[in-house]
Design a protein around this motif. Sequence first.
Motif, PDB file in Angstrom:
ATOM      1  N   ASN A   5      39.400   6.479  35.842  1.00 24.32           N
ATOM      2  CA  ASN A   5      37.932   6.783  36.135  1.00 24.32           C
ATOM      3  C   ASN A   5      37.632   6.261  37.518  1.00 24.32           C
ATOM      4  O   ASN A   5      37.579   5.220  37.805  1.00 24.32           O
ATOM      5  CB  ASN A   5      37.039   5.783  35.066  1.00 24.32           C
ATOM      6  CG  ASN A   5      35.686   5.789  35.083  1.00 24.32           C
ATOM      7  OD1 ASN A   5      35.095   6.188  35.970  1.00 24.32           O
ATOM      8  ND2 ASN A   5      35.271   5.784  33.902  1.00 24.32           N
ATOM      9  N   GLY A   6      37.165   7.371  38.284  1.00 19.57           N
ATOM     10  CA  GLY A   6      36.928   7.050  39.498  1.00 19.57           C
ATOM     11  C   GLY A   6      35.688   5.961  39.837  1.00 19.57           C
ATOM     12  O   GLY A   6      35.974   5.121  40.843  1.00 19.57           O
ATOM     13  N   LEU A   7      34.853   5.749  38.871  1.00 22.65           N
ATOM     14  CA  LEU A   7      34.035   4.551  38.922  1.00 22.65           C
ATOM     15  C   LEU A   7      34.446   3.365  39.079  1.00 22.65           C
ATOM     16  O   LEU A   7      33.819   2.252  39.498  1.00 22.65           O
ATOM     17  CB  LEU A   7      32.743   4.984  37.961  1.00 22.65           C
ATOM     18  CG  LEU A   7      32.000   6.120  38.433  1.00 22.65           C
ATOM     19  CD1 LEU A   7      30.858   6.070  37.133  1.00 22.65           C
ATOM     20  CD2 LEU A   7      31.435   6.329  39.751  1.00 22.65           C
ATOM     21  N   ALA A   8      35.808   3.190  38.716  1.00 25.12           N
ATOM     22  CA  ALA A   8      36.511   1.769  38.674  1.00 25.12           C
ATOM     23  C   ALA A   8      36.426   1.228  40.070  1.00 25.12           C
ATOM     24  O   ALA A   8      36.573  -0.263  40.389  1.00 25.12           O
ATOM     25  CB  ALA A   8      37.667   2.080  37.962  1.00 25.12           C
ATOM     26  N   LEU A   9      36.418   2.081  40.993  1.00 23.81           N
ATOM     27  CA  LEU A   9      36.262   1.689  42.402  1.00 23.81           C
ATOM     28  C   LEU A   9      35.435   0.621  42.853  1.00 23.81           C
ATOM     29  O   LEU A   9      35.694  -0.526  43.625  1.00 23.81           O
ATOM     30  CB  LEU A   9      35.819   2.838  43.241  1.00 23.81           C
ATOM     31  CG  LEU A   9      36.360   2.412  45.011  1.00 23.81           C
ATOM     32  CD1 LEU A   9      37.792   2.338  45.298  1.00 23.81           C
ATOM     33  CD2 LEU A   9      36.110   3.576  45.638  1.00 23.81           C
ATOM     34  N   GLU A  10      34.424   0.552  42.185  1.00 26.08           N
ATOM     35  CA  GLU A  10      33.237  -0.595  42.098  1.00 26.08           C
ATOM     36  C   GLU A  10      33.752  -1.874  42.002  1.00 26.08           C
ATOM     37  O   GLU A  10      33.329  -2.760  42.684  1.00 26.08           O
ATOM     38  CB  GLU A  10      31.982   0.002  41.240  1.00 26.08           C
ATOM     39  CG  GLU A  10      31.162  -1.309  41.350  1.00 26.08           C
ATOM     40  CD  GLU A  10      30.132  -1.231  40.307  1.00 26.08           C
ATOM     41  OE1 GLU A  10      29.056  -1.993  40.099  1.00 26.08           O
ATOM     42  OE2 GLU A  10      30.137  -0.195  39.362  1.00 26.08           O
ATOM     43  N   TYR A  11      34.830  -2.017  41.304  1.00 23.21           N
ATOM     44  CA  TYR A  11      35.364  -3.418  40.813  1.00 23.21           C
ATOM     45  C   TYR A  11      36.455  -3.726  41.673  1.00 23.21           C
ATOM     46  O   TYR A  11      36.994  -4.797  41.350  1.00 23.21           O
ATOM     47  CB  TYR A  11      35.585  -3.526  39.466  1.00 23.21           C
ATOM     48  CG  TYR A  11      34.543  -3.110  38.554  1.00 23.21           C
ATOM     49  CD1 TYR A  11      33.273  -3.747  38.309  1.00 23.21           C
ATOM     50  CD2 TYR A  11      34.565  -1.712  37.948  1.00 23.21           C
ATOM     51  CE1 TYR A  11      32.236  -3.295  37.684  1.00 23.21           C
ATOM     52  CE2 TYR A  11      33.349  -1.296  37.204  1.00 23.21           C
ATOM     53  CZ  TYR A  11      32.272  -2.275  37.096  1.00 23.21           C
ATOM     54  OH  TYR A  11      30.924  -1.867  36.457  1.00 23.21           O
TER      55      TYR A  11
END
Length: 216
Positions: free
Chosen positions: A151-157
């Motif tokens: 999930n690319g949005l995991a970059l946020e963490y």
Amino acid sequence: CGSRLQYASSGIRGDKEVVLRAVKQDGSALQYANDSLRADEEVVLEAVKQHWAALVHASDTPRAKKEIVLEAVKQNVRALRYVSSSLRADPAFVLEAVTQSGRTLQYAIECLLEDKETLLGAVKHNGLALQYASVSLRGEKQIVREAVMQNGLALEYASTEIRAEREIVLAAVKKCGTALRHAADTIRGDKEAVIAAMKEDFSAFHYASDSCLADK
């Protein structure tokens, strides 16, 4: 139906055959069974199969049984709130549970958030499980790479340092273009990263740096 068990005599509430029939119809009927049957693994498993929340009414012993807990977790990860602390602190169990839902880590004992193997299993199933990791593991390239590939949005963490890693950001935006917003400023000005993000989701251009958009 199973809920009628609450009106039964104590003798009926202690009859295993009767209680089994009741919980198969309505898992919550377990709360009306006598103490010995709320500790009976067969009865509790049947109740949990009917509805995960029946675990709330089980005694301590069934709440420490992997088969019963995993059946509940399969239906709803919130079941982890009601399992024994020893089971939540068991890396082997948590690793098995996260294959059902990466959110399992949210309910695991804090020390497990430092366990690399457990976290890897979680992010491979659900990249957003990275948000429950310790600060040190959010800076582990291998873990973050697996998370953003799921999930690319995991970059946020990911840690600040990892969000400045070109390779990691490229993997993230190829999975989800708008993950570009979580990249370091230097990467948001990188042409290749911006183009890759826009190919996946054209709206990602909103997150590119002004210098990159102005560069002809």
